[in-house]
Scaffold this active site. Sequence first.
Site: not given
Length: 591
Positions: A312, A341, A359, A361, A363, A443, A489
């Site tokens: 992000c 992580r 990911q 991912d 945005h 979410k 996200h």
Amino acid sequence: MRASPEGGSKVGPRSLCSFVLALARMRLERLFLFEGESMAKEMNLETIRHSMAHVMAEAVLEIMPEAKIAIGPSIENGFYYDFDLPRPLTDADLETITEHMKAIIKSGVTFERKEISRDEARTLFADQPYKLELLDAIPEGETVSIYTQGKFTDLCRGPHVESTKDLSADGFKLLSIAGAYWRGNEKNPMLTRIYGTAWRNGKELRVYLDHLADIEKRDHRKLGKELDLFSLHEEAGPGLVYWHPRGARVRQAIEEFWRGEHYKNGYELVYTPHVGKSWLWETSGHLDFYKDSMYPKMEMDKADYYAKPMNCPFHIMIYKNSKHSYRELPFRWAELGTVYRYEKAGALHGLMRVRGFTQDDAHLFVTPEQMDDEIVEVLRFSLYMLHSFGFNDVHAYISTKPEKSVGRQEDWDAATAALKKAVEKEGLSYDIDEGGGAFYGPKIDLKVKDAIGREWQLSTVQFDFNLPERFDLTFVDRDGSEKRPYMIHRALLGSIERFFGVLIEHYAGAFPPWLSPDQIAIIPVGESAFDYCKALEKRLRGEGFRVAIDLSDDRLNAKIRNAQKMKTPYMLIIGEKEMSGDLTAFLPRTS
RNA sequence: GCCAAAGUAGCUCAGUGGUAGAGCAGCUCACUCGUAAUGAGCAGGUCGCGGGUUCGACUCCCAUCUUUGGCUCCA
């Protein structure tokens, strides 16, 4: 390439169809057995399992009279009983217990219910401290009942079968021994738990045991090795995935499809760095909230750098690079972003829980007016994506505002309403997890059921009222004033690693052709066909097929066997006949 | 963290207080093969790591690391 179903294929198109149908029917029957049982039948099984737990307790007391008994409920597919035992159990003990249980079942004793007073119960269970504790926990005024079969009496609400004749001596199996804290509290003593599975008869038990074997065969860690897809190396860092060429082929197919669909759906693709200065993580709040699950800092030029745990802040940097007009929004920026992580060593599990993962991912930076439409689109896109990979049974979970949160109440309300509206519009079944959202926004999570009915969480769509604030994101609205955009996200597959693990288990390693590492195995009958096969390989590669060619000196039988072991969808067998007649023996994979 | 099981060749797994075993995979050779494993041979191991007991430990004991399953389902 021309197929020759008559000559080359063992299973012609028609019989292939009926074969597939037969398989599907078997699968349905199984699913029906495990999931679709009517309530009445389910109750019946529950009773059987609970009674079986009592029989097991009786057997254990026969063998070890000094054992203290705790609780023994029925659970999904079986039962367990917790004991405080004078010594650890071995697998040999399980066999002895099983023998005793069979004898009890065959003796055909009845289950007798009796309601008694608390004092009577206290006397009866005087030397069973756990039962006394349970007795004290029964609310005043509620009946205390006991059940007796043979020499065994247990404090129990019931119900039970009438007699051990209703149990099947070959319909159960003791599965494992485990430790479990008394009442699930780690401050309490650890008891020995024996797990078992129980069914109405031996046939049902066998079906269930087959089902367990099926799950084991599908294990992505096992298939990952057998199909040479990926590996993990403890000595090189636990939880870090090595994609082998064959695994990488599948990943390429996934990513290629993913990128193409993103372009089609109005996304732009971006690339961002893998590390960033602490400023990013201080501003985003990650260093405050998630420092323990981040890889530790790297010092360089008097600054601290961190491997990214999220993409992000990087996408935000792109947004902040220039001033934006309401005319430009929405931005939809996607990236296959690899993040790191620190997961606890005990939590790591194959591809499902790892320390470095990619990911899928994206945005979305949107104006408040665009929010509703964008959510609907994201959800529609998620479903399209999941369906494309063969996941058709999807269930949604909407998580709402938790007690501790940021953002205005009206934003939360609007966003939550938008999520619900979108889910309803797509006709998805959903549950609401009240207060289960992240502190920064509500979410939707999408869970899918795989081929054997297990649920996996894949897609997630999250609102974020936090980061636009923290990074002071703005756009210039129609009236010339600066306003704050909303940020969404979303990940459709979740992480590529985990998704790959789920895919492997879903397909049991037999990927559909568009995902398969090798789509076609080229198999020369003899050495004389090698050159022809090599030319064919070159041509097929040129046309974009993923092919494997077997130039070993194995027999033809062995080559076919090997290709089938690797679960290659199609085989091209090339010998004199094919080279002269341009006719190709075309053999589809059978399972 | 706790309970239990496991850690031996690339893989799957046997094994015993006295020189470390198999199958598959690998390599070599022969066979040149037509639809679910051709045959023979060779090579491959500090038996997770560290201590201890013993004449001698892969085996027994202690400690440690790692992996797997369970510890949420509540008479």
